[in-house]
Design a protein around this motif. Structure first.
Motif, PDB file in Angstrom:
ATOM      1  N   ALA A 202       3.850  -2.301   9.526  1.00  0.00           N
ATOM      2  CA  ALA A 202       3.089  -2.879   8.419  1.00  0.00           C
ATOM      3  C   ALA A 202       3.760  -4.176   7.982  1.00  0.00           C
ATOM      4  O   ALA A 202       5.002  -4.248   7.904  1.00  0.00           O
ATOM      5  N   SER A 203       2.986  -5.199   7.694  1.00  0.00           N
ATOM      6  CA  SER A 203       3.574  -6.493   7.324  1.00  0.00           C
ATOM      7  C   SER A 203       4.436  -6.387   6.073  1.00  0.00           C
ATOM      8  O   SER A 203       5.406  -7.138   5.916  1.00  0.00           O
TER       9      SER A 203
ATOM     10  N   SER B  86      -4.888  -8.343  11.101  1.00  0.00           N
ATOM     11  CA  SER B  86      -5.479  -8.029   9.796  1.00  0.00           C
ATOM     12  C   SER B  86      -6.428  -6.846   9.929  1.00  0.00           C
ATOM     13  O   SER B  86      -7.586  -7.009  10.309  1.00  0.00           O
ATOM     14  N   PHE B  87      -5.925  -5.668   9.610  1.00  0.00           N
ATOM     15  CA  PHE B  87      -6.743  -4.448   9.611  1.00  0.00           C
ATOM     16  C   PHE B  87      -6.701  -3.832   8.215  1.00  0.00           C
ATOM     17  O   PHE B  87      -6.441  -2.642   8.050  1.00  0.00           O
TER      18      PHE B  87
ATOM     19  N   PRO C 282      -2.604  -2.102   6.117  1.00  0.00           N
ATOM     20  CA  PRO C 282      -3.373  -0.992   6.693  1.00  0.00           C
ATOM     21  C   PRO C 282      -3.468   0.167   5.700  1.00  0.00           C
ATOM     22  O   PRO C 282      -2.611   0.317   4.823  1.00  0.00           O
ATOM     23  N   GLU C 283      -4.476   0.988   5.860  1.00  0.00           N
ATOM     24  CA  GLU C 283      -4.549   2.214   5.080  1.00  0.00           C
ATOM     25  C   GLU C 283      -3.443   3.166   5.530  1.00  0.00           C
ATOM     26  O   GLU C 283      -2.788   3.816   4.722  1.00  0.00           O
ATOM     27  N   SER C 284      -3.233   3.230   6.848  1.00  0.00           N
ATOM     28  CA  SER C 284      -2.159   4.057   7.409  1.00  0.00           C
ATOM     29  C   SER C 284      -1.856   3.586   8.820  1.00  0.00           C
ATOM     30  O   SER C 284      -2.688   2.947   9.469  1.00  0.00           O
ATOM     31  N   ILE C 285      -0.645   3.893   9.283  1.00  0.00           N
ATOM     32  CA  ILE C 285      -0.262   3.659  10.671  1.00  0.00           C
ATOM     33  C   ILE C 285       0.293   4.975  11.213  1.00  0.00           C
ATOM     34  O   ILE C 285       1.291   5.488  10.709  1.00  0.00           O
TER      35      ILE C 285
ATOM     36  N   ALA D 225       2.347  -6.934  13.625  1.00  0.00           N
ATOM     37  CA  ALA D 225       2.499  -6.795  12.178  1.00  0.00           C
ATOM     38  C   ALA D 225       1.117  -6.618  11.563  1.00  0.00           C
ATOM     39  O   ALA D 225       0.304  -7.547  11.563  1.00  0.00           O
ATOM     40  N   VAL D 226       0.849  -5.433  11.051  1.00  0.00           N
ATOM     41  CA  VAL D 226      -0.475  -5.095  10.522  1.00  0.00           C
ATOM     42  C   VAL D 226      -0.511  -5.374   9.020  1.00  0.00           C
ATOM     43  O   VAL D 226       0.305  -4.844   8.260  1.00  0.00           O
TER      44      VAL D 226
END
Length: 273
Positions: A183-184, A111-112, A167-170, A163-164
């Motif tokens: 991203a999830s 969780s980010f 997020p704002e970005s990866i 699995a993030v």
């Protein structure tokens, strides 16, 4: 973006606890020790969390959100949740073990929310902090491969996935070995599009092995999708959202009162002149 994911109580750079158990179960266990809030505390929006349960909240949120995403996989895929695995030297917990036509995946929820995530061959950096997730997932992948291969009596390859959640970005500058960062919100599509490498018999054998306690030589796993677990978690999440709304209402009311006081003072000064 789901506003219910965001709580004032959660530090934005919390790296999450060491994942040796289901974060959801640990959060509920810790929260079960919390005293009931008094009516006055509820009126003023005091958080229902304890110091201990707060440390598990961020990880539990990610675990539940990713479980919901994986529940949308098509028939032919099986998800085993909260799998405790260990070898002679260490123990870890695979949040979600996914088995299907596209292979076997050890998925770690992270969780980010609202943060920039940077990925290189050896590093995962979030909000300027280098986190140990890659190393932890790589270790879990090796343990899962060893256990499943021994159980089915043929080599099993496991791919690690972080699995993030929101997020704002990866940004990926280099793909880590044996680990993908996704991203999830894209996880179900990403897994579904993997090339077919396993047949029905192989899938069935690995699912049987994955759901057998002796495969992991550890305590039985528990599913964050169980009705009781989800209902308990959602009940506390609603309390957190309600408490946050109450605090914001009090803060807004205080701002209005201050503004009203300033206007009254200005009028008094003008009239005095």
């Amino acid at each position: 973006m789901n506003p219910n994911l965001h709580f004032d109580e959660v530090p934005p750079d919390d790296p999450a606890p060491d994942k040796r158990r289901s974060a959801t179960s640990e959060f509920l266990r810790a929260q079960g020790e919390a005293p009931q809030r008094t009516p006055i505390q509820k009126i003023f929006g005091r958080s229902p969390l304890t110091v201990h349960s707060r440390s598990w909240l961020w990880a539990a949120l990610g675990e539940v959100e990713v479980a919901r995403a994986l529940a949308r996989l098509a028939d032919g895929w099986k998800v085993v949740h909260s799998v405790p695995i260990r070898d002679a030297e260490s123990q870890s917990c695979v949040d979600h073990l996914v088995i299907g036509p596209g292979g076997v995946y050890a998925v770690r929820a992270a969780s980010f929310s609202g943060q920039d995530v940077w990925v290189s061959e050896r590093s995962l950096i979030v909000a300027g902090h280098r986190l140990p997730h890659l190393r932890q997932v790589t270790l879990a992948v090796g343990q899962a491969e060893t256990a499943l291969s021994a159980a089915v009596d043929f080599p099993v390859s496991v791919i690690g996935v972080i699995a993030v959640v929101e997020p704002e970005s990866i940004t990926v500058t280099g793909r880590p070995r044996d680990v993908d960062v996704v991203a999830s919100s894209q996880l179900t599509r990403w897994i579904s599009r993997r090339p077919v490498i396993l047949g029905p018999l192989q899938i069935r054998m690995m699912v049987d092995a994955a759901t057998t306690e002796s495969t992991w030589q550890a305590h039985p796993f528990s599913s964050p999708e169980s009705v009781a677990l989800v209902e308990s978690f959602e009940s506390i999440r609603r309390e957190l959202v309600a408490a946050r709304m109450v605090r914001r209402m009090w803060a807004a009311g205080g701002a209005v009162a201050l503004a009203g006081g300033a206007v009254s003072l200005a009028i008094a000064i003008i009239m005095g002149n």
